[in-house]
Design an enzyme around this catalytic site. Sequence first.
Site, PDB file in Angstrom:
ATOM      1  N   GLU A  86     -19.449  20.166  19.315  1.00  0.00           N
ATOM      2  CA  GLU A  86     -20.250  20.827  18.500  1.00  0.00           C
ATOM      3  C   GLU A  86     -19.844  20.520  17.147  1.00  0.00           C
ATOM      4  O   GLU A  86     -19.275  20.566  16.411  1.00  0.00           O
ATOM      5  CB  GLU A  86     -19.852  22.575  18.814  1.00  0.00           C
ATOM      6  CG  GLU A  86     -20.541  23.220  19.905  1.00  0.00           C
ATOM      7  CD  GLU A  86     -21.801  23.004  19.683  1.00  0.00           C
ATOM      8  OE1 GLU A  86     -22.389  22.484  19.379  1.00  0.00           O
ATOM      9  OE2 GLU A  86     -22.007  23.396  21.027  1.00  0.00           O
ATOM     10  N   CYS A  95     -23.398  23.427  10.080  1.00  0.00           N
ATOM     11  CA  CYS A  95     -23.641  22.072  10.815  1.00  0.00           C
ATOM     12  C   CYS A  95     -25.201  21.573  10.562  1.00  0.00           C
ATOM     13  O   CYS A  95     -25.568  21.163  11.563  1.00  0.00           O
ATOM     14  CB  CYS A  95     -22.556  22.448  11.684  1.00  0.00           C
ATOM     15  SG  CYS A  95     -23.203  23.525  12.877  1.00  0.00           S
ATOM     16  N   GLU A 136     -24.226  13.074   6.372  1.00  0.00           N
ATOM     17  CA  GLU A 136     -24.043  15.260   6.710  1.00  0.00           C
ATOM     18  C   GLU A 136     -23.187  14.864   4.961  1.00  0.00           C
ATOM     19  O   GLU A 136     -22.044  14.699   4.681  1.00  0.00           O
ATOM     20  CB  GLU A 136     -23.051  15.499   7.689  1.00  0.00           C
ATOM     21  CG  GLU A 136     -23.181  17.011   7.142  1.00  0.00           C
ATOM     22  CD  GLU A 136     -22.159  17.469   8.761  1.00  0.00           C
ATOM     23  OE1 GLU A 136     -21.383  16.662   8.885  1.00  0.00           O
ATOM     24  OE2 GLU A 136     -22.954  18.548   8.746  1.00  0.00           O
ATOM     25  N   LYS A 173      -6.806  27.893  17.876  1.00  0.00           N
ATOM     26  CA  LYS A 173      -6.303  27.543  16.494  1.00  0.00           C
ATOM     27  C   LYS A 173      -7.080  27.695  15.193  1.00  0.00           C
ATOM     28  O   LYS A 173      -8.291  26.712  15.061  1.00  0.00           O
ATOM     29  CB  LYS A 173      -6.084  26.074  17.015  1.00  0.00           C
ATOM     30  CG  LYS A 173      -5.134  24.734  15.784  1.00  0.00           C
ATOM     31  CD  LYS A 173      -5.064  25.123  14.530  1.00  0.00           C
ATOM     32  CE  LYS A 173      -6.102  23.110  13.934  1.00  0.00           C
ATOM     33  NZ  LYS A 173      -6.476  23.770  12.729  1.00  0.00           N
TER      34      LYS A 173
HETATM   35  P1  NAD Z   1     -12.787  19.429  10.816  1.00  0.00           P
HETATM   36  O1  NAD Z   1     -12.959  18.530  12.319  1.00  0.00           O
HETATM   37  O2  NAD Z   1     -11.955  18.793   9.491  1.00  0.00           O
HETATM   38  O3  NAD Z   1     -12.067  20.111  11.532  1.00  0.00           O
HETATM   39  C1  NAD Z   1     -11.900  21.225  12.673  1.00  0.00           C
HETATM   40  C2  NAD Z   1     -10.738  21.766  12.599  1.00  0.00           C
HETATM   41  O4  NAD Z   1      -9.954  20.699  13.640  1.00  0.00           O
HETATM   42  C3  NAD Z   1      -9.856  22.135  12.006  1.00  0.00           C
HETATM   43  O5  NAD Z   1      -9.338  23.612  12.574  1.00  0.00           O
HETATM   44  C4  NAD Z   1      -8.754  20.667  12.410  1.00  0.00           C
HETATM   45  O6  NAD Z   1      -7.445  21.750  11.670  1.00  0.00           O
HETATM   46  C5  NAD Z   1      -8.958  20.480  13.586  1.00  0.00           C
HETATM   47  N1  NAD Z   1      -8.296  19.674  14.003  1.00  0.00           N
HETATM   48  C6  NAD Z   1      -8.026  18.711  12.394  1.00  0.00           C
HETATM   49  N2  NAD Z   1      -7.811  17.391  12.984  1.00  0.00           N
HETATM   50  C7  NAD Z   1      -7.206  17.426  14.020  1.00  0.00           C
HETATM   51  C8  NAD Z   1      -7.238  16.918  15.504  1.00  0.00           C
HETATM   52  N3  NAD Z   1      -6.385  15.463  14.999  1.00  0.00           N
HETATM   53  N4  NAD Z   1      -6.900  17.448  16.678  1.00  0.00           N
HETATM   54  C9  NAD Z   1      -7.023  18.529  16.738  1.00  0.00           C
HETATM   55  N5  NAD Z   1      -7.571  19.192  16.331  1.00  0.00           N
HETATM   56  C10 NAD Z   1      -7.551  18.918  14.948  1.00  0.00           C
HETATM   57  O7  NAD Z   1     -14.253  19.558  10.536  1.00  0.00           O
HETATM   58  P2  NAD Z   1     -13.959  21.075   9.127  1.00  0.00           P
HETATM   59  O8  NAD Z   1     -14.117  20.348   8.261  1.00  0.00           O
HETATM   60  O9  NAD Z   1     -13.130  21.802   9.322  1.00  0.00           O
HETATM   61  O10 NAD Z   1     -15.387  21.201   9.630  1.00  0.00           O
HETATM   62  C11 NAD Z   1     -16.524  20.651   9.013  1.00  0.00           C
HETATM   63  C12 NAD Z   1     -17.127  20.197   9.984  1.00  0.00           C
HETATM   64  O11 NAD Z   1     -17.621  21.389  11.191  1.00  0.00           O
HETATM   65  C13 NAD Z   1     -18.729  19.937   9.371  1.00  0.00           C
HETATM   66  O12 NAD Z   1     -19.318  17.958  10.421  1.00  0.00           O
HETATM   67  C14 NAD Z   1     -19.845  20.322  10.751  1.00  0.00           C
HETATM   68  O13 NAD Z   1     -21.580  19.949  10.643  1.00  0.00           O
HETATM   69  C15 NAD Z   1     -19.127  20.709  11.522  1.00  0.00           C
HETATM   70  N6  NAD Z   1     -19.598  21.920  11.704  1.00  0.00           N
HETATM   71  C16 NAD Z   1     -20.652  21.825  13.328  1.00  0.00           C
HETATM   72  C17 NAD Z   1     -21.003  23.129  13.990  1.00  0.00           C
HETATM   73  C18 NAD Z   1     -21.198  22.858  15.412  1.00  0.00           C
HETATM   74  O14 NAD Z   1     -21.728  24.169  16.458  1.00  0.00           O
HETATM   75  N7  NAD Z   1     -22.137  21.922  15.705  1.00  0.00           N
HETATM   76  C19 NAD Z   1     -20.539  24.481  13.231  1.00  0.00           C
HETATM   77  C20 NAD Z   1     -19.721  24.248  12.207  1.00  0.00           C
HETATM   78  C21 NAD Z   1     -18.990  23.271  11.632  1.00  0.00           C
END
Ligand code: NAD
Length: 481
Positions: A249, A283, A383, A174
């Site tokens: 993650e 992240c 964050e 996704k």
């Molecule tokens: P997000 O949680 O909003 O979205 C991430 C993904 O999840 C997107 O594809 C989104 O469409 C999907 N999503 C959203 N709601 C959902 C639900 N209810 N059910 C299933 N899927 C859903 O995060 P973001 O804003 O895209 O990314 C930023 C965040 O990600 C930051 O907090 C960052 O620290 C974290 N991040 C972590 C790592 C790691 O490896 N630890 C790497 C990159 C980003």
Amino acid sequence: MQDYFQNYIDGQWVDGGAGRIDVTNPGTGEHLTTHALADAADVDRAVLAAERVHRSGALSDLRPVERTRMVQAIGAYLFENKAEIAQELTLEQGKPLWESVIEVEGAARYFEYYGNQAETVEGRSIPLGAGYYDFTTYEPFGVSAQIIPWNYPVEMTARSLSAALATGNACVIKSPEMTPVTNRWFALAAEHVGLPAGAVNVLCGLGQDAGAALASHPSVNLIVFTGSVRTGQAIATAAAGNVVPCVLELGGKSAAIVHEDADLDAFENDIRWGIYFNAGQVCSAMSRVIVHESRQSELVDRAVAIAESLSVGPGIERTEFGANMGSMVSDGQRDRAAGMVSDAVAEGATVATGGRKMNQPGAFLEPTVLTGISPDMTIAKEEVFGPVLSVLSFKDDKEAIEIANSTEYGLVGGVFTKDIDRAMQAARQIRAGQVFVNEWYAGGVETPFGGYGKSGYGREKGREALWNYVQTKNIAIKLGG
Ligand code: NAD
């Protein structure tokens, strides 16, 4: 760029049941393209296609060396097309073009590494005395769902897809709704290397719609999620509903502890990469520096000089490695980060440099350094996910560790000192899944990565990640006679 991209389900390029989504170029604020938007029915077709491939044995029955070749061929394909992929990545995500090239090369590297690992997933035999022969094998879970964030859309998909395929799983990806365009390269690569239809499905959809449908689908056997804590909690709840494992993650508020004997010349490089790479949307960003009070003003001067040396503007114009930074991913993310800076000032922080939206089209925030921060302030705990460095100070080692460990997160940490004993002590005491000594982001694809606390659980990267994608089977044989 073409004006419309489709999803890839069961080997077909298809429209989305939920219509289309507009994709914006955050470097200009202008419309870039549109992408098909999947609904729950699309997700269902993709999952069932992956399940069919899994049950056919087309991936899981292969001799591992064949998966090695297949996975590595995907990486080679990405590498061959890196100029085109990087250009699209910069246009949809905002990072400088040279950073996009690094991201695509990093993605290719995952396929090289996990291709190699495919042949190393070996079981063991367990002695049970003369009357038995017992051994373990590892089998793929089956259908692996990958839910991807927008900050490193190519590398995050590569990180999970490479290990999932190397261990014989079929996959449904996704892609992130803000940056879906480059993820189609994984579908193109799957076609190019001759994977069966349904082995790799790539669809863009809204999180609460297609994402939630994927996370709760009863035929998904494993969920790998990278993103925010709040979404991670929703994914873990969905996974629990189907009793399937998930890898989370999540975010971080990672700190570098800088001792009085640290090499601040070298540390300038850590500031440059640690907080301004990808405009801080990392992240594991070095979003806090906790410096010994005797070096604080020197460190702040150096951080301000680095922040002010960066030329900030559209990533597509930033082709060469250098002192530059692109836009953030969207106006919304930029406004959120700028708002956190204003709130920090209201709580008593001082802006040493930056902190403002830039007066030009696009999602630009000035590279920022904040001082006068105490560990109980919101900016020290939450964050930002933007180019905002918070500088705190400490008097003794104990206080430094207490501050480093004073957030709910625990993704990475760092310690900068010439004293190896002190470094090792800090490395033991910092509550995080990875600790860098004297170089932020030391390590690579080979080194396991993942969080303590609210930064999540499970590990990606390194050999550890392989075990996410397989389940252990024990075979116990009673011998005759
Ligand atoms: P997000 O949680 O909003 O979205 C991430 C993904 O999840 C997107 O594809 C989104 O469409 C999907 N999503 C959203 N709601 C959902 C639900 N209810 N059910 C299933 N899927 C859903 O995060 P973001 O804003 O895209 O990314 C930023 C965040 O990600 C930051 O907090 C960052 O620290 C974290 N991040 C972590 C790592 C790691 O490896 N630890 C790497 C990159 C980003």
